[in-house]
Design an enzyme around this catalytic site. Sequence first.
Site, short mmCIF file in Angstrom:
data_model
loop_
_atom_site.label_atom_id
_atom_site.label_comp_id
_atom_site.label_asym_id
_atom_site.label_seq_id
_atom_site.Cartn_x
_atom_site.Cartn_y
_atom_site.Cartn_z
N LYS A 22 35.67 18.89 11.99
CA LYS A 22 34.20 18.72 12.12
C LYS A 22 33.78 18.65 13.59
CE LYS A 22 32.06 14.55 11.71
NZ LYS A 22 31.17 14.37 12.88
N ASN A 23 34.44 17.79 14.34
CA ASN A 23 33.96 17.55 15.71
C ASN A 23 34.21 18.73 16.65
OD1 ASN A 23 32.95 15.15 14.89
ND2 ASN A 23 34.56 13.87 15.80
N CYS A 117 25.22 9.61 12.54
CA CYS A 117 25.91 8.33 12.34
C CYS A 117 25.49 7.31 13.38
CB CYS A 117 27.41 8.53 12.48
SG CYS A 117 28.28 8.37 10.95
N ARG A 123 23.54 4.45 20.61
CA ARG A 123 24.46 5.52 21.04
C ARG A 123 23.78 6.28 22.17
NH1 ARG A 123 27.66 8.40 16.14
NH2 ARG A 123 28.68 9.36 17.92
N ASP A 306 37.55 6.68 15.16
CA ASP A 306 37.10 7.23 13.88
C ASP A 306 38.11 6.98 12.75
OD1 ASP A 306 34.81 8.04 15.10
OD2 ASP A 306 35.26 10.19 15.09
N ARG A 398 28.90 14.31 4.87
CA ARG A 398 28.70 14.87 6.21
C ARG A 398 30.02 15.35 6.82
NH1 ARG A 398 27.39 10.95 9.99
NH2 ARG A 398 28.00 12.66 11.29
C1 UD1 Z 1 32.33 11.43 19.47
C2 UD1 Z 1 32.57 11.68 18.01
C3 UD1 Z 1 32.58 10.35 17.26
C4 UD1 Z 1 33.60 9.40 17.89
C5 UD1 Z 1 33.39 9.29 19.40
C6 UD1 Z 1 34.51 8.52 20.08
C7 UD1 Z 1 31.60 13.86 17.75
C8 UD1 Z 1 30.51 14.69 17.16
N1 UD1 Z 1 31.54 12.55 17.51
O1 UD1 Z 1 31.04 10.78 19.57
O2 UD1 Z 1 32.89 10.60 15.91
O3 UD1 Z 1 33.49 8.12 17.31
O4 UD1 Z 1 33.36 10.59 19.99
O5 UD1 Z 1 35.75 9.10 19.85
O6 UD1 Z 1 32.52 14.38 18.33
N2 UD1 Z 1 28.54 6.44 26.02
C9 UD1 Z 1 27.65 6.04 26.99
N3 UD1 Z 1 26.80 6.98 27.50
C10 UD1 Z 1 26.80 8.28 27.07
C11 UD1 Z 1 27.72 8.66 26.09
C12 UD1 Z 1 28.58 7.72 25.57
O7 UD1 Z 1 27.64 4.88 27.39
O8 UD1 Z 1 26.02 9.08 27.60
C13 UD1 Z 1 29.47 5.42 25.45
C14 UD1 Z 1 29.22 5.20 23.96
O9 UD1 Z 1 28.22 4.23 23.74
C15 UD1 Z 1 30.59 4.76 23.49
C16 UD1 Z 1 31.56 5.54 24.40
O10 UD1 Z 1 30.78 5.97 25.52
O11 UD1 Z 1 30.76 3.38 23.71
C17 UD1 Z 1 32.20 6.75 23.79
O12 UD1 Z 1 31.22 7.60 23.24
P1 UD1 Z 1 31.41 9.19 23.14
O13 UD1 Z 1 32.85 9.53 23.40
O14 UD1 Z 1 30.39 9.83 23.96
O15 UD1 Z 1 31.08 9.45 21.60
P2 UD1 Z 1 30.32 10.67 20.97
O16 UD1 Z 1 30.61 11.91 21.75
O17 UD1 Z 1 28.91 10.31 20.69
#
Ligand code: UD1
Length: 431
Positions: A22-23, A117, A123, A306, A398
Amino acid sequence: MEKFIIRGGKSLHGDINISGAKNAAVAILPATLLAKDVFTIENVPDIRDISSMLQILEALGADVRYLSKSTIRIDTRNVRSQTVPYDLTKNLRASYYLLGAMLGMYNNAQVAMPGGCNFGGVRPIDLHLKGFSALGALISTDGGVIEAKASRLIGASVYFDKVSVGATINVMLAAVKARGLTILENAAREPHIVDLANFLNLMGANIKGAGTDVIKIEGVGTLHGCDYSIIPDQIEAGTYMVAAAATAGDLMIKNVIPKHLEPITAKLRECGAYVEEFDDAIRVQATGRLHSCNVKTLPHPGFPTDMQPQFTVLLTVCEGMSIVSDSVWDNRFKYVDQLTRMGAQIQIEGRSAIVQGTAQLKGAPVKADDLRAGAAMIIAGLVAKGTTEIEEIVHIDRGYEDVVLKLTAVGADIQRVDVQPPVDVQRIKRA
Ligand code: UD1
């Protein structure tokens, strides 16, 4: 509305085929916007997040056709729009990748802030936006819509304060056609980042270092269509590995890349499960009750966040006390309330769950708070004595293709049924 009814207590035995990741797919599909051409993409999972993403591509002007259940032809030659409204982004967190892809292609994108999610906390996407700004984009937000635009993106050095999968992918998408060299430092290293980089390189991009924490992207003028097959889903595979161990079963999980599963394999072995790796399959076998272990989630190659809810379910029926810490998300233990209703003994302290193993969970009505919490409820239902009903399964749909079919084929008693409409309270009062 639908729900799952699970009659638990049956061990899972047999073979399960894993679908595409998915990701990876939710990043690769928007990446097709970076060329005006035709793509054939195989091993695309048949799940709601993908339907949502395809709907967005169609709304932008792409022609999308299914060649088989898991193969899609995408023709982006007639894409004209660079605007994605909220009714298309509200169900899909990863719709923010449209920002990077359209900014990279058109130097302009307007995308409504995404839904999807929510683990109970915020987020943020500040790191994505900081990366776009470093490449020269101007960012503004109005009425819940983020606009990113530039006269021309210019390669730059981007240091991420925090390891972020989404920011790494999004800035990579924006940088592939920028002028000059972009260097992403403290980049995420997840398998789907490597998969996206491989896809982009096949389109003609010049990306080096994906899978390490420094990614170098030399901008290119044009990109073209290609044929590609998406990697298997690490988290779907991990979920069935844990289900095999928790039900004292024996599953051969096929179409996987065992290396991507190593953190899960290591923890299952620590709990006493037998795990055997093959070239593209993994066998998980367990007899009787396993024992406790501590788990801490970390960015790849650490234990994936995850998989945290699913693994916690396993630990609730292991012998002894385990501590599960989530260092990626602030608040990813919301689902624990549901598990305690099934007899699990879990106490939350800050970002950790202290799990005291119990011999037996008991079936109960529960709900899926989010995608992986829903997967955890399924495992809990499979393990529990009696009947478990899981509501709000739209979250599970999803990310898990044919979950009922796959589990039924290996001996689970799980059904999808319609939820009866709630009793009309007004009518009762009048009577
Ligand atoms: C992706 C995955 C999600 C998984 C996560 C961590 C997808 C579509 N989703 O989510 O299933 O749980 O990686 O492996 O691939 N953060 C910030 N600022 C930002 C972005 C992130 O502070 O601009 C923080 C977040 O709050 C979190 C951490 O960084 O604490 C990691 O988030 P991130 O790796 O960005 O997760 P996603 O890409 O949203």
